[in-house]
Design an enzyme around this catalytic site. Structure first.
Site, PDB file in Angstrom:
ATOM      1  N   HIS A 123     -36.275  -8.871  10.137  1.00 26.88           N
ATOM      2  CA  HIS A 123     -36.262  -7.848   9.087  1.00 26.88           C
ATOM      3  C   HIS A 123     -37.478  -6.957   9.239  1.00 26.88           C
ATOM      4  O   HIS A 123     -38.344  -7.227  10.078  1.00 26.88           O
ATOM      5  CB  HIS A 123     -36.260  -8.498   7.696  1.00 26.88           C
ATOM      6  CG  HIS A 123     -37.510  -9.284   7.386  1.00 26.88           C
ATOM      7  ND1 HIS A 123     -37.613 -10.634   7.620  1.00 26.88           N
ATOM      8  CD2 HIS A 123     -38.711  -8.910   6.879  1.00 26.88           C
ATOM      9  CE1 HIS A 123     -38.819 -11.050   7.252  1.00 26.88           C
ATOM     10  NE2 HIS A 123     -39.518 -10.022   6.808  1.00 26.88           N
ATOM     11  N   HIS A 135     -33.453 -11.620   3.403  1.00 29.69           N
ATOM     12  CA  HIS A 135     -33.592 -10.153   3.477  1.00 29.69           C
ATOM     13  C   HIS A 135     -33.339  -9.675   4.901  1.00 29.69           C
ATOM     14  O   HIS A 135     -33.677 -10.338   5.875  1.00 29.69           O
ATOM     15  CB  HIS A 135     -34.918  -9.634   2.948  1.00 29.69           C
ATOM     16  CG  HIS A 135     -36.178 -10.226   3.529  1.00 29.69           C
ATOM     17  ND1 HIS A 135     -36.246 -11.465   4.111  1.00 29.69           N
ATOM     18  CD2 HIS A 135     -37.435  -9.735   3.601  1.00 29.69           C
ATOM     19  CE1 HIS A 135     -37.471 -11.701   4.499  1.00 29.69           C
ATOM     20  NE2 HIS A 135     -38.218 -10.665   4.213  1.00 29.69           N
ATOM     21  N   HIS A 195     -44.396  -4.112   8.168  1.00 30.95           N
ATOM     22  CA  HIS A 195     -44.275  -5.040   9.295  1.00 30.95           C
ATOM     23  C   HIS A 195     -42.839  -5.146   9.775  1.00 30.95           C
ATOM     24  O   HIS A 195     -41.897  -4.958   9.028  1.00 30.95           O
ATOM     25  CB  HIS A 195     -44.796  -6.439   8.938  1.00 30.95           C
ATOM     26  CG  HIS A 195     -44.003  -7.173   7.888  1.00 30.95           C
ATOM     27  ND1 HIS A 195     -44.278  -7.096   6.556  1.00 30.95           N
ATOM     28  CD2 HIS A 195     -42.951  -8.015   7.987  1.00 30.95           C
ATOM     29  CE1 HIS A 195     -43.438  -7.860   5.876  1.00 30.95           C
ATOM     30  NE2 HIS A 195     -42.602  -8.424   6.723  1.00 30.95           N
ATOM     31  N   HIS A 242     -44.534 -17.192   1.307  1.00 31.02           N
ATOM     32  CA  HIS A 242     -44.256 -16.183   0.294  1.00 31.02           C
ATOM     33  C   HIS A 242     -43.518 -16.845  -0.874  1.00 31.02           C
ATOM     34  O   HIS A 242     -42.582 -17.632  -0.647  1.00 31.02           O
ATOM     35  CB  HIS A 242     -43.317 -15.106   0.830  1.00 31.02           C
ATOM     36  CG  HIS A 242     -43.816 -14.289   1.974  1.00 31.02           C
ATOM     37  ND1 HIS A 242     -44.984 -13.569   1.934  1.00 31.02           N
ATOM     38  CD2 HIS A 242     -43.264 -14.032   3.188  1.00 31.02           C
ATOM     39  CE1 HIS A 242     -45.123 -12.908   3.079  1.00 31.02           C
ATOM     40  NE2 HIS A 242     -44.111 -13.181   3.857  1.00 31.02           N
ATOM     41  N   TYR A 282     -48.818 -13.026   8.860  1.00 27.31           N
ATOM     42  CA  TYR A 282     -48.900 -11.597   9.165  1.00 27.31           C
ATOM     43  C   TYR A 282     -50.066 -11.409  10.132  1.00 27.31           C
ATOM     44  O   TYR A 282     -51.162 -11.942   9.908  1.00 27.31           O
ATOM     45  CB  TYR A 282     -49.235 -10.776   7.923  1.00 27.31           C
ATOM     46  CG  TYR A 282     -48.154 -10.549   6.893  1.00 27.31           C
ATOM     47  CD1 TYR A 282     -46.798 -10.493   7.205  1.00 27.31           C
ATOM     48  CD2 TYR A 282     -48.517 -10.321   5.572  1.00 27.31           C
ATOM     49  CE1 TYR A 282     -45.848 -10.231   6.222  1.00 27.31           C
ATOM     50  CE2 TYR A 282     -47.580 -10.057   4.587  1.00 27.31           C
ATOM     51  CZ  TYR A 282     -46.249 -10.017   4.920  1.00 27.31           C
ATOM     52  OH  TYR A 282     -45.321  -9.755   3.944  1.00 27.31           O
ATOM     53  N   GLU A 304     -44.828  -9.989  11.742  1.00 28.08           N
ATOM     54  CA  GLU A 304     -44.778 -11.262  11.018  1.00 28.08           C
ATOM     55  C   GLU A 304     -44.038 -12.289  11.866  1.00 28.08           C
ATOM     56  O   GLU A 304     -43.025 -11.974  12.482  1.00 28.08           O
ATOM     57  CB  GLU A 304     -44.023 -11.059   9.691  1.00 28.08           C
ATOM     58  CG  GLU A 304     -43.818 -12.344   8.889  1.00 28.08           C
ATOM     59  CD  GLU A 304     -43.118 -12.103   7.543  1.00 28.08           C
ATOM     60  OE1 GLU A 304     -42.151 -11.323   7.504  1.00 28.08           O
ATOM     61  OE2 GLU A 304     -43.549 -12.708   6.547  1.00 28.08           O
TER      62      GLU A 304
HETATM   63  C1  M3P Z   1     -41.946 -11.150   2.292  1.00 25.47           C
HETATM   64  C2  M3P Z   1     -41.853 -10.939   3.744  1.00 25.47           C
HETATM   65  C3  M3P Z   1     -44.709 -10.005  -1.602  1.00 25.47           C
HETATM   66  C4  M3P Z   1     -44.328 -10.221  -0.234  1.00 25.47           C
HETATM   67  C5  M3P Z   1     -43.281 -10.831   0.235  1.00 25.47           C
HETATM   68  C6  M3P Z   1     -43.015 -10.727   1.623  1.00 25.47           C
HETATM   69  C7  M3P Z   1     -43.935 -10.331  -2.734  1.00 25.47           C
HETATM   70  O1  M3P Z   1     -40.976 -11.776   1.689  1.00 25.47           O
HETATM   71  O2  M3P Z   1     -40.907 -11.368   4.344  1.00 25.47           O
HETATM   72  O3  M3P Z   1     -42.735 -10.344   4.345  1.00 25.47           O
HETATM   73  O4  M3P Z   1     -45.731  -9.497  -1.851  1.00 25.47           O
HETATM   74 FE    FE Z   2     -41.467 -10.133   6.037  1.00 26.66          FE
END
Ligand code: M3P
Ligand code: FE
Length: 309
Positions: free
Chosen positions: A154, A201, A216, A248, A257, A267
């Site tokens: 993603h 996602h 990212h 997360h 990251y 990531e």
């Molecule tokens: C992710 C991701 C927040 C970050 C979430 C990040 C809520 O879910 O896949 O990078 O700050």
């Molecule tokens: Fe992510």
């Protein structure tokens, strides 16, 4: 679920400051498989377990960042239909000829109100993952090189007009909202996580004043141990790590990251749950953004909000 329409993230084209340094990083440290170079000087990579020719393309430029992000759709009839739907919605689309990207068919490109160029395409040559199609082994030698994620999973993109972006992905492209972080006043969304599949996602957006920014691109690892091993390999190679290894709260994904040599964040990620389109979206209030980002530390790391390319 029956997968039709938009299938998955298919490719990202990212700008780097020094091509050969970046090739060494993506090939030898991240462990992507180099699959080609074109007349424009772009270098093409795939993750070891991806079957299509390329998923991550880099080109040398004066500034880092994302040129475009592409999704593979089921077939050319779906591509034609989605292009018509985007136009009927009021978005301008352009067609990029087959072969402009190596081993990739015609692409339909449009610009989001967030300033990002998104592409849809139906065809990319299947080159396989180096494993036999009959009586396949569970992995190939390519998994033994560098961090070696299994796929491009993603991207998180930063830009303005996230509410309009959400409408386009949900109302036109058939995605659904999985999670969101509310704005401080609780009236809108500061960030959204969208899926076109069973994944937690396929793309995410955060509200940001500047258009077209990359937060990212994410690469999927198979296990938490593989994420920790990725952290070891990052340190052995003096890669600049941003956050993690941690989990997360949003998506429940386990993560690191870090930055490529040009400052593009990437990531290494695993896990999360498997949502369905009928699930009610999960909501985080802005005061819990820190838990959403880094659940164990409950910390809204400054770089998450401010460092993008
Ligand atoms: C992710 C991701 C927040 C970050 C979430 C990040 C809520 O879910 O896949 O990078 O700050
Ligand atoms: Fe992510």
């Amino acid at each position: 679920m029956a997968m039709t329409g938009v299938l998955r993230p298919g490719h990202a084209q990212v700008r780097v400051l020094n091509l050969e340094e970046s090739v060494r990083f993506y090939r030898d440290v991240l462990g992507l498989v180099e699959t080609g170079r074109d007349a424009q000087g772009r270098v093409y990579f795939k993750c070891w377990d991806e079957r299509d020719h390329n998923s991550y393309i880099i080109r040398e430029a004066d500034s880092a960042g994302l040129d475009f992000f592409g999704f593979k759709v089921l077939d050319t009839a779906t591509l034609d239909r989605l292009e018509a739907d985007l136009r009927a919605y009021g978005l301008a689309t352009t067609r990029i000829p087959a072969g402009d990207l190596l081993e990739t068919g015609e692409r339909v490109r449009f610009e989001l109100p967030s300033g990002h160029l998104i592409e849809l395409y139906a065809e990319k040559t299947a080159v396989g993952n180096g494993i036999d199609e009959v009586n396949p082994a569970p992995w190939s030698q390519q998994r033994e090189h560098g961090i070696a994620p299994v796929r491009l999973d993603h991207a998180l993109l930063y830009g303005p007009n996230v509410a309009e972006v959400q409408k386009i992905f949900v109302d036109v492209l058939g995605f659904y909202l999985v999670e969101r972080v509310l704005t401080p006043d609780g009236e809108g969304n500061a960030a959204i996580w969208l899926s076109c599949s069973h994944k937690v996602h396929d793309i995410a957006f955060a509200e940001y004043p500047e258009k077209g920014k990359l937060h990212h691109c994410s690469f999927m690892m198979e296990t938490w141990e593989q994420v920790l091993r990725a952290g070891d390999i990052m340190s052995m190679n003096k890669v600049a790590v941003d956050i993690g290894p941690t989990r997360h709260g949003v998506t429940r994904g386990c993560t690191i990251y870090a930055w490529d040599p040009s400052g593009n964040r990437f990531e290494t990620f695993m896990g999360g749950y498997q949502p369905y389109p009928d699930y009610k979206p999960l909501t985080w209030t802005f005061d819990n953004f820190g838990q959403g980002l880094d659940y164990p530390q409950r910390k809204l790391h400054e770089t998450f909000l401010t460092v993008v390319t």
